[in-house]
Structures are given as C-alpha cells and as structure tokens.
Design an enzyme around this catalytic site. Structure first.
Site, mmCIF file in Angstrom:
data_model
loop_
_atom_site.group_PDB
_atom_site.id
_atom_site.type_symbol
_atom_site.label_atom_id
_atom_site.label_comp_id
_atom_site.label_asym_id
_atom_site.label_seq_id
_atom_site.Cartn_x
_atom_site.Cartn_y
_atom_site.Cartn_z
ATOM 1 N N ASP A 56 13.469 -6.995 -2.475
ATOM 2 C CA ASP A 56 12.355 -5.677 -3.119
ATOM 3 C C ASP A 56 11.376 -7.174 -3.090
ATOM 4 O O ASP A 56 10.895 -8.258 -3.644
ATOM 5 C CB ASP A 56 12.194 -5.512 -4.663
ATOM 6 C CG ASP A 56 11.139 -4.802 -5.016
ATOM 7 O OD1 ASP A 56 10.610 -4.375 -4.224
ATOM 8 O OD2 ASP A 56 10.893 -4.354 -6.419
ATOM 9 N N ASN A 83 6.125 -3.895 7.332
ATOM 10 C CA ASN A 83 6.262 -3.144 8.029
ATOM 11 C C ASN A 83 6.383 -1.985 6.707
ATOM 12 O O ASN A 83 5.909 -0.976 6.397
ATOM 13 C CB ASN A 83 7.195 -2.411 8.550
ATOM 14 C CG ASN A 83 7.344 -0.761 9.064
ATOM 15 O OD1 ASN A 83 6.520 -0.251 9.635
ATOM 16 N ND2 ASN A 83 8.487 -0.153 8.157
ATOM 17 N N SER A 134 -0.882 -1.827 9.850
ATOM 18 C CA SER A 134 -1.395 -1.693 9.373
ATOM 19 C C SER A 134 -1.591 -0.191 9.655
ATOM 20 O O SER A 134 -0.332 0.684 9.649
ATOM 21 C CB SER A 134 -2.708 -2.690 9.354
ATOM 22 O OG SER A 134 -4.261 -1.982 8.626
ATOM 23 N N TYR A 148 -5.342 4.496 -0.487
ATOM 24 C CA TYR A 148 -4.276 4.734 0.496
ATOM 25 C C TYR A 148 -4.778 3.663 1.361
ATOM 26 O O TYR A 148 -4.763 2.181 2.349
ATOM 27 C CB TYR A 148 -3.382 5.229 1.304
ATOM 28 C CG TYR A 148 -2.782 4.620 2.303
ATOM 29 C CD1 TYR A 148 -1.097 4.610 2.664
ATOM 30 C CD2 TYR A 148 -3.320 5.319 3.676
ATOM 31 C CE1 TYR A 148 -0.587 3.617 2.908
ATOM 32 C CE2 TYR A 148 -2.110 5.316 5.169
ATOM 33 C CZ TYR A 148 -1.098 4.297 4.724
ATOM 34 O OH TYR A 148 0.149 3.619 5.803
ATOM 35 N N LYS A 152 -4.980 -0.097 2.898
ATOM 36 C CA LYS A 152 -4.825 -0.693 4.100
ATOM 37 C C LYS A 152 -6.120 -1.511 4.343
ATOM 38 O O LYS A 152 -6.390 -3.252 5.553
ATOM 39 C CB LYS A 152 -3.892 0.374 4.976
ATOM 40 C CG LYS A 152 -2.975 0.931 5.029
ATOM 41 C CD LYS A 152 -1.807 -0.491 5.615
ATOM 42 C CE LYS A 152 -0.492 0.932 5.256
ATOM 43 N NZ LYS A 152 0.368 -0.152 5.553
ATOM 44 N N THR A 183 6.029 10.888 11.235
ATOM 45 C CA THR A 183 7.864 10.123 11.052
ATOM 46 C C THR A 183 8.275 11.322 9.505
ATOM 47 O O THR A 183 7.513 11.730 9.167
ATOM 48 C CB THR A 183 7.772 8.901 10.033
ATOM 49 O OG1 THR A 183 6.168 8.644 9.315
ATOM 50 C CG2 THR A 183 7.197 8.095 11.074
#
Length: 282
Positions: A56, A83, A134, A148, A152, A183
C-alpha cells in the site's frame, strides 16, 4: 555483462498500469508490478521476468518493506512509473472531505513516498527515469471533478519540483498527461457521479443537479470516443528509453485541444467554452 533493465509500476493490476506492464515485458524489461494488497492480480501475465509486489503506497512501513525486497532481488531500478490513483467525484462543496484526503494520500503523498524510497536504487542504475502518470486535469480543471484535478495539479508540481532537484543526478522526471482513456475506471465514472449525487444532501442536489447531469452526460459521450490505452503505454515506453525525454507527454486529441485552449484563451473565454461544451451556457 548485460544489465537487465528493471522498472517498478505502481497500480499495475488494472488499467494503464496493467497495459504498461504487458508492453514493457514484451520489450524485454524486468517488471515489478506494484499492486495494492486487496487487488485482483489474476490478469497479470505469468512471466518469469515479472515480480508481483503487493504493498500500500499510503503506508510507509509497507513501502519500506517492498523496497527491501526490490533491493535484495534487483539492487537497482532503471525506471519508476508512479501510476496508482483513485478518483473522487462530485462538486467540491459536497464531495466527502475524507474521500478527498484519501485521494491526496494516494495520488500525491503515496507517489512522493514511493519516489523517496526508490531514489537510491534509481541513482545506482544511472540514467534512470521517474514517470508520473498524471492527467489532462492536472492542467485543466473540470466541474464535479475538481477534487481529482486538485490532486493531479499537485502531482504536476511534484514532477516539476523533482525535475529541477534531480538535474545533475542523471535521473529524468517525466509527466504523462492523458485525456479520456478507454479503461474500466473511465467507463464507471458517470455511474459513480450519479451515485455521489444520490448521497448528497437534498439542498445541494438542487443546486448542482443540472451541472452534474451535464457532466455525467459528457462523461458518457467521452467514454465512447476515448483514446485507446495503448497510446498511453507507448508514450510511457518512449519516455523510458528516448535519449532526451520531454518533460511532458500529452496523450489524446482531447487533452491537446483543452490544454491549448487553457494556454492561449483568457480564463473567462475558456470557462465559457467548457460550459458551452457541457450545455451549461444557457
């Protein structure tokens, strides 16, 4: 003696991380697939050059233990691909503060924690690369994804700071900025946003229902024309091996267009373009 190139990828059990692990194995890398202890690793390839390493990134003790194993097995790292990431959705007024803080723990502090542990092994390799995955939203904030974007944006600053600090140490730092990528996380985003609104107090639902509805519709449209994940993995592969890597690789026409708009258009015009694209201009 030929030294085999070794790379660590966090968040390697799915999405961009999984696709990158498969590509780099095909290109001859020794790949360390960093995964969360609760992740399903069944999709990772059965390959003798792949080391699956559960830890983790928000837990310093687990990070330290993981790097002890990397040191014992490989002794050095030629590449680190930060990532791993999570997404908090919903307006900034209503998104749960605990979720926003947890997102920063993964998307920012987790990457810093892993990078700090990796630096001695990266120096040992010489000519190593740190690649931070990123997002377009590290440069362009969108409504109902502001939390979010915040994380970033911070990751972009982390990349810039590291790049300047590590100049002269033969370690390059590169940021990858994808737009909407095909994805499972992208596909689930609209449903997650709807659920987040259902969990929002009624008064705030009334205030933000139109905005979130427009953003949800936009996400559904974006997912049908998303850039293939292979475009991201190819950018990562290039950044790992090219002699003079760029500081940033922008992936996807949507990312290029929005970044160009934010760069050259005044803020009030750029804001208007985004609102018009979402159907919020009336």
């Amino acid at each position: 003696m030929i030294v085999e190139r070794t790379v660590l990828i966090t968040g390697a059990a799915s999405g961009i991380g999984l696709a990158t692990a498969k590509l780099l194995l095909a290109e001859g890398w020794q790949v360390i697939a960093g995964v969360h202890p609760n992740d399903d690793t069944s999709r990772l390839p059965d390959d003798p050059r792949l080391m699956t390493l559960p830890f983790d990134i928000t837990d310093q003790a687990q990070v330290d233990q993981a790097f002890q194993q990397i040191q014992a097995r490989h002794g050095q790292l030629h590449g680190l691909i930060n990532n791993a990431g999570i997404v908090t959705v919903g307006p900034l007024e209503s998104a749960p503060m605990a979720q926003i803080q947890a997102q920063f723990e993964v998307n920012v502090f987790g990457h810093l924690r892993v990078t700090r542990a990796a630096l001695p092994l990266l120096r040992a390799a010489g000519g190593a690369r740190i690649i931070n995955v990123s997002s377009l939203m590290g440069r362009v904030a969108l409504p109902a994804l502001g939390a979010y974007s915040m994380s970033k944006h911070a990751l972009e600053a982390l990349s810039d700071g590291l790049r300047l600090e590590l100049q002269g140490q033969n370690i390059a730092v590169i940021s990858i900025l994808p737009g909407v990528i095909g994805t499972a996380m992208t596909d689930a985003m609209a449903d997650r946003m709807r659920q987040a609104m259902q969990d929002t107090p009624e008064g705030q639902q009334r205030l933000y229902s139109r905005l979130v509805g427009a953003m949800t519709g936009a996400l559904e449209r974006f997912s049908t024309s998303a850039t293939p994940v292979d475009a991201v993995t190819q950018a990562i592969s290039k950044a790992l091996v090219t002699r003079k890597p760029e500081a940033r690789y922008i992936v996807g026409n949507d990312a290029r267009g929005l970044l160009m708009m934010r760069r050259f258009a005044p803020d009030h015009i750029a804001d208007g373009i985004i609102r018009r694209a979402l159907g919020l201009h009336k």
